[in-house]
Design a protein around this motif. Structure first.
Motif, short mmCIF file in Angstrom:
data_model
loop_
_atom_site.label_atom_id
_atom_site.label_comp_id
_atom_site.label_asym_id
_atom_site.label_seq_id
_atom_site.Cartn_x
_atom_site.Cartn_y
_atom_site.Cartn_z
N LEU A 1 10.44 8.85 -12.60
CA LEU A 1 9.33 9.45 -11.85
C LEU A 1 9.65 9.53 -10.36
CD1 LEU A 1 6.30 7.72 -13.60
CD2 LEU A 1 6.85 10.15 -13.69
N VAL A 2 10.22 8.46 -9.83
CA VAL A 2 10.56 8.44 -8.40
C VAL A 2 11.65 9.46 -8.08
CG1 VAL A 2 11.59 7.03 -6.58
CG2 VAL A 2 9.82 6.06 -8.05
N LEU A 3 12.69 9.49 -8.91
CA LEU A 3 13.78 10.45 -8.68
C LEU A 3 13.29 11.88 -8.81
CD1 LEU A 3 16.73 8.71 -10.57
CD2 LEU A 3 16.44 8.97 -8.09
N HIS A 4 12.40 12.11 -9.78
CA HIS A 4 11.86 13.47 -9.94
C HIS A 4 11.05 13.88 -8.71
CE1 HIS A 4 8.71 16.37 -11.15
NE2 HIS A 4 9.68 16.90 -11.86
N ASP A 5 10.25 12.95 -8.18
CA ASP A 5 9.45 13.26 -7.01
C ASP A 5 10.34 13.53 -5.80
OD1 ASP A 5 6.92 13.42 -5.55
OD2 ASP A 5 7.62 11.59 -4.56
N VAL A 6 11.37 12.70 -5.61
CA VAL A 6 12.29 12.91 -4.48
C VAL A 6 13.01 14.25 -4.62
CG1 VAL A 6 14.39 12.07 -3.38
CG2 VAL A 6 12.60 10.46 -4.04
N ALA B 1 11.29 -0.15 -16.56
CA ALA B 1 11.87 0.28 -15.29
C ALA B 1 12.33 1.74 -15.30
CB ALA B 1 13.05 -0.62 -14.93
N VAL B 2 12.89 2.19 -16.43
CA VAL B 2 13.46 3.54 -16.46
C VAL B 2 12.41 4.61 -16.18
CG1 VAL B 2 14.50 5.26 -17.99
CG2 VAL B 2 15.47 2.97 -17.84
N PRO B 3 11.21 4.57 -16.79
CA PRO B 3 10.20 5.60 -16.45
C PRO B 3 9.86 5.63 -14.96
CG PRO B 3 9.55 4.42 -18.42
CD PRO B 3 10.71 3.67 -17.85
N VAL B 4 9.76 4.42 -14.36
CA VAL B 4 9.45 4.39 -12.92
C VAL B 4 10.57 5.04 -12.12
CG1 VAL B 4 9.04 2.87 -10.95
CG2 VAL B 4 8.05 2.32 -13.18
N ALA B 5 11.81 4.73 -12.48
CA ALA B 5 12.95 5.32 -11.77
C ALA B 5 12.98 6.83 -11.94
CB ALA B 5 14.25 4.69 -12.27
N ARG C 1 5.27 12.66 -18.04
CA ARG C 1 4.23 11.64 -18.10
C ARG C 1 4.09 11.06 -19.51
NH1 ARG C 1 -0.86 14.22 -14.68
NH2 ARG C 1 0.26 14.62 -12.74
N ARG C 2 4.12 11.95 -20.51
CA ARG C 2 4.03 11.47 -21.89
C ARG C 2 5.20 10.55 -22.24
NH1 ARG C 2 2.15 16.83 -22.99
NH2 ARG C 2 4.30 17.45 -23.48
N GLY C 3 6.42 10.94 -21.83
CA GLY C 3 7.59 10.11 -22.09
C GLY C 3 7.47 8.75 -21.43
N ALA C 4 6.95 8.73 -20.18
CA ALA C 4 6.79 7.46 -19.47
C ALA C 4 5.78 6.56 -20.19
CB ALA C 4 6.35 7.72 -18.03
N ARG D 1 0.83 -1.21 0.00
CA ARG D 1 0.00 0.00 0.00
C ARG D 1 0.86 1.25 0.00
NH1 ARG D 1 -3.25 -3.01 3.58
NH2 ARG D 1 -2.26 -2.00 5.37
N ARG D 2 1.91 1.24 0.82
CA ARG D 2 2.80 2.41 0.88
C ARG D 2 3.50 2.61 -0.47
NH1 ARG D 2 3.52 0.92 6.45
NH2 ARG D 2 5.14 -0.60 5.93
N LEU D 3 3.93 1.53 -1.09
CA LEU D 3 4.59 1.64 -2.39
C LEU D 3 3.62 2.19 -3.43
CD1 LEU D 3 7.01 1.16 -4.22
CD2 LEU D 3 6.22 -1.20 -4.54
N ARG D 4 2.39 1.69 -3.43
CA ARG D 4 1.39 2.18 -4.38
C ARG D 4 1.10 3.66 -4.17
NH1 ARG D 4 -2.00 -1.37 -3.36
NH2 ARG D 4 -3.44 -0.23 -2.00
N SER D 5 1.00 4.06 -2.90
CA SER D 5 0.76 5.47 -2.60
C SER D 5 1.94 6.35 -3.03
CB SER D 5 0.51 5.64 -1.10
OG SER D 5 0.39 7.00 -0.75
N PHE D 6 3.16 5.83 -2.81
CA PHE D 6 4.35 6.59 -3.20
C PHE D 6 4.43 6.74 -4.72
CE2 PHE D 6 8.95 6.55 -4.30
CZ PHE D 6 9.28 7.78 -3.75
N LEU D 7 4.14 5.66 -5.46
CA LEU D 7 4.17 5.74 -6.92
C LEU D 7 3.08 6.67 -7.45
CD1 LEU D 7 4.85 2.00 -7.82
CD2 LEU D 7 6.47 3.92 -7.91
N ARG D 8 1.91 6.64 -6.82
CA ARG D 8 0.82 7.54 -7.23
C ARG D 8 1.21 9.00 -7.02
NH1 ARG D 8 -2.82 5.94 -3.88
NH2 ARG D 8 -3.46 4.14 -5.12
#
Length: 310
Positions: free
Chosen positions: A85-90, A79-83, A33-36, A15-22
């Motif tokens: 997105l996460v790095l951008h959010d951090v 994997a790269v889009p997820v990484a 977002r378009r690139g991902a 749940r925490r991972l899903r919330s973090f990705l959202r």
């Protein structure tokens, strides 16, 4: 006890991972977002191509390097889009946190300068012990008592010798208290420095708070303080020590003159009453401004403390 569905365990972590990705997806801009989405679509195409190759079992099994390369590319496009997105959010969160800390530091610097002005402007009022044992008397209350005495003489159109003596005594008390509650050196210059700091808070610090999504609860106090400072600065000649104490010489001449009289004219009473009313207005303007500055500093310090605890 199985806590897998509580605060800990696999399901809680999911749940925490899903919330973090959202949250990471929401914080990303439109181009990211378009690139991902494009990369995920390419990865999906590679996945379908690989599944079809496995099902047909033709030349696919005889080319291990190519199949491994396709598998790596498929993982890359997922994997790269997820990484990213996460790095951008951090990075976005770290930038926001740094911006908030910088805005709070700028406000703290302004508070330091305003506190120096508070010290230079002195206490709001000096007080003296009441001769009747009541609460301490302040400059404002003593001026009001003297004005009320001469207002009563106005109503009586002169009064008797006892009324004149009591009014004259309250006038002397007001003069002595005024000299005790003296105007600080360079009062109007210090007010000017406060006015400059108010403008800095309004034009520089406040926008930084709003840009950092920080609450700015000081608008009303800041506006009121700016108006009072501008009102004092409009007539700087009133706030020199000589001008501030000039009325004392006039009032002392009146008190000495009244000591030698059993009756005083309504013209003299009106002159003293108007003098006291003018002085009382000056005192109210000064003390109101100093008290408002005290209150503003206290509110700003409270706001900083609440923000730092978040």
């Amino acid at each position: 006890m199985d806590d897998s569905k509580g605060k800990f365990g696999f399901f809680a972590d999911a749940r925490r991972l899903r919330s973090f990705l959202r949250q990471s997806w929401r914080s990303a801009d439109a181009s990211m977002r378009r690139g991902a989405v494009v990369m995920w679509c390419v990865g999906l195409m590679f996945t379908i191509f690989g599944v079809v190759g496995d099902v047909l079992e033709t030349w696919w099994s005889s080319m291990p390097f190519l199949t491994n390369l396709l598998t790596s590319l498929t993982a890359f496009f997922f994997a790269v889009p997820v990484a990213l997105l996460v790095l951008h959010d951090v990075s976005h969160r770290m930038t926001d946190r740094a911006g908030r800390r910088a805005a709070m530091a700028v406000l703290a610097q302004s508070m330091y300068r305003l506190e120096a002005s508070v010290s230079a402007l002195g206490p709001v009022e000096h007080s003296r012990h009441s001769p009747t044992g009541g609460p301490p008397l302040t400059t404002g209350s003593i001026l009001e008592a003297a004005r009320a005495r001469f207002g009563r003489l106005q109503d009586l159109e002169g009064g008797n010798a006892e009324d004149i003596r009591e009014a004259t005594e309250t006038l002397r008390t007001a003069i002595a208290q005024w000299k005790l509650d003296r105007l600080p050196d360079q009062f109007i210059e210090e007010v000017g420095r406060v006015d400059i700091e108010i403008a800095r808070l309004r034009d520089a610090v406040r926008p930084r708070f709003l840009q950092s999504d920080l609450e700015w609860p000081l608008d009303r106090q800041l506006h009121s303080l700016a108006e009072m400072a501008n009102d004092l600065i409009k007539r700087p000649e009133q706030w020199t020590i000589e001008s501030y104490n000039e009325w004392c010489d006039v009032a002392e001449r009146f008190s000495q003159d009244f000591d030698q009289k059993s009756e005083i004219t309504l013209l003299e009473i009106n002159a003293v009453f108007d003098l006291l009313r003018h002085v009382q207005a000056m005192h109210i303007r000064r003390t109101t401004f100093v008290q408002a500055l005290h209150d503003f500093n206290l509110s700003a310090r409270t706001a900083l403390w609440e923000l730092s605890s978040l």
